[in-house]
Scaffold this motif. Structure first.
Motif, PDB file in Angstrom:
ATOM      1  N   VAL A  96       0.307  -1.455   0.167  1.00 57.78           N
ATOM      2  CA  VAL A  96       0.263  -0.272   0.464  1.00 57.78           C
ATOM      3  C   VAL A  96       0.769   0.921  -0.507  1.00 57.78           C
ATOM      4  N   ILE A  97       1.722   1.648   0.973  1.00 61.87           N
ATOM      5  CA  ILE A  97       2.654   2.579   0.748  1.00 61.87           C
ATOM      6  C   ILE A  97       3.190   2.656  -0.523  1.00 61.87           C
ATOM      7  N   LEU A  98       3.865   1.566  -1.269  1.00 55.36           N
ATOM      8  CA  LEU A  98       4.516   1.587  -2.416  1.00 55.36           C
ATOM      9  C   LEU A  98       3.622   2.168  -3.821  1.00 55.36           C
ATOM     10  N   GLY A  99       2.147   1.305  -3.385  1.00 57.42           N
ATOM     11  CA  GLY A  99       0.963   1.928  -4.206  1.00 57.42           C
ATOM     12  C   GLY A  99       1.135   3.479  -4.446  1.00 57.42           C
ATOM     13  N   TRP A 100       0.991   4.132  -2.746  1.00 57.89           N
ATOM     14  CA  TRP A 100       0.752   5.799  -2.429  1.00 57.89           C
ATOM     15  C   TRP A 100       2.165   6.068  -3.281  1.00 57.89           C
ATOM     16  N   ALA A 101       3.496   5.775  -3.115  1.00 48.52           N
ATOM     17  CA  ALA A 101       4.119   6.513  -3.552  1.00 48.52           C
ATOM     18  C   ALA A 101       4.423   6.271  -4.734  1.00 48.52           C
ATOM     19  N   LEU A 102       4.197   5.445  -5.571  1.00 47.99           N
ATOM     20  CA  LEU A 102       3.679   5.484  -6.827  1.00 47.99           C
ATOM     21  C   LEU A 102       2.727   6.738  -7.576  1.00 47.99           C
ATOM     22  N   ILE A 103       1.748   7.028  -6.587  1.00 47.19           N
ATOM     23  CA  ILE A 103       0.720   7.673  -7.444  1.00 47.19           C
ATOM     24  C   ILE A 103       1.619   9.530  -6.560  1.00 47.19           C
ATOM     25  N   VAL A 104       2.423   9.344  -5.829  1.00 49.08           N
ATOM     26  CA  VAL A 104       2.325  11.419  -5.821  1.00 49.08           C
ATOM     27  C   VAL A 104       3.880  10.983  -6.467  1.00 49.08           C
TER      28      VAL A 104
END
Length: 113
Positions: free
Chosen positions: A20-28
């Motif tokens: 989930v943190i990786l997904g948010w990092a990709l979105i940012v």
């Protein structure tokens, strides 16, 4: 002898949270990469959303609610994410019908003053 049921490493909460943190990092990171030539920012954004939807219960609940409200967009998301709602991969959505729906005019039958 009874062997205790071992958890798969991908079922652990630490793995889910890290994804989930990786997904948010990709979105940012998507807007930061979007100025480069090519569709890099859009691809990062879509991949980040997919990772979050795969591993976050909160995102799954929101997706479920939105897919009931807007089924025309849910068909595209189900096709892109290869959701298991349908046996096998769902067929590619009808592009012509969706484009016509986007540019539909509801005021055609109204008289002009």
């Amino acid at each position: 002898m009874h062997r205790s049921k071992r958890k798969n490493w991908s079922d652990t909460p630490a793995y889910r949270w890290s994804m989930v943190i990786l997904g948010w990092a990709l979105i940012v990171a998507a807007p930061l990469v979007s100025w480069l030539p090519g569709p890099g920012g859009l691809a990062l954004f879509i991949i980040g959303l997919g990772v979050i939807l795969k591993h976050s219960l909160w995102a799954k609940k929101r997706y479920s609610r939105l897919s009931k409200q807007h089924p025309e967009y849910a068909r595209w998301a189900n096709w892109a994410l290869r959701r298991n709602k349908v046996k096998g991969r769902p067929p590619f959505p009808d592009i012509k019908r969706d484009i016509i729906h986007l540019f539909r005019r509801d005021d055609i039958e109204m008289k002009m003053p």
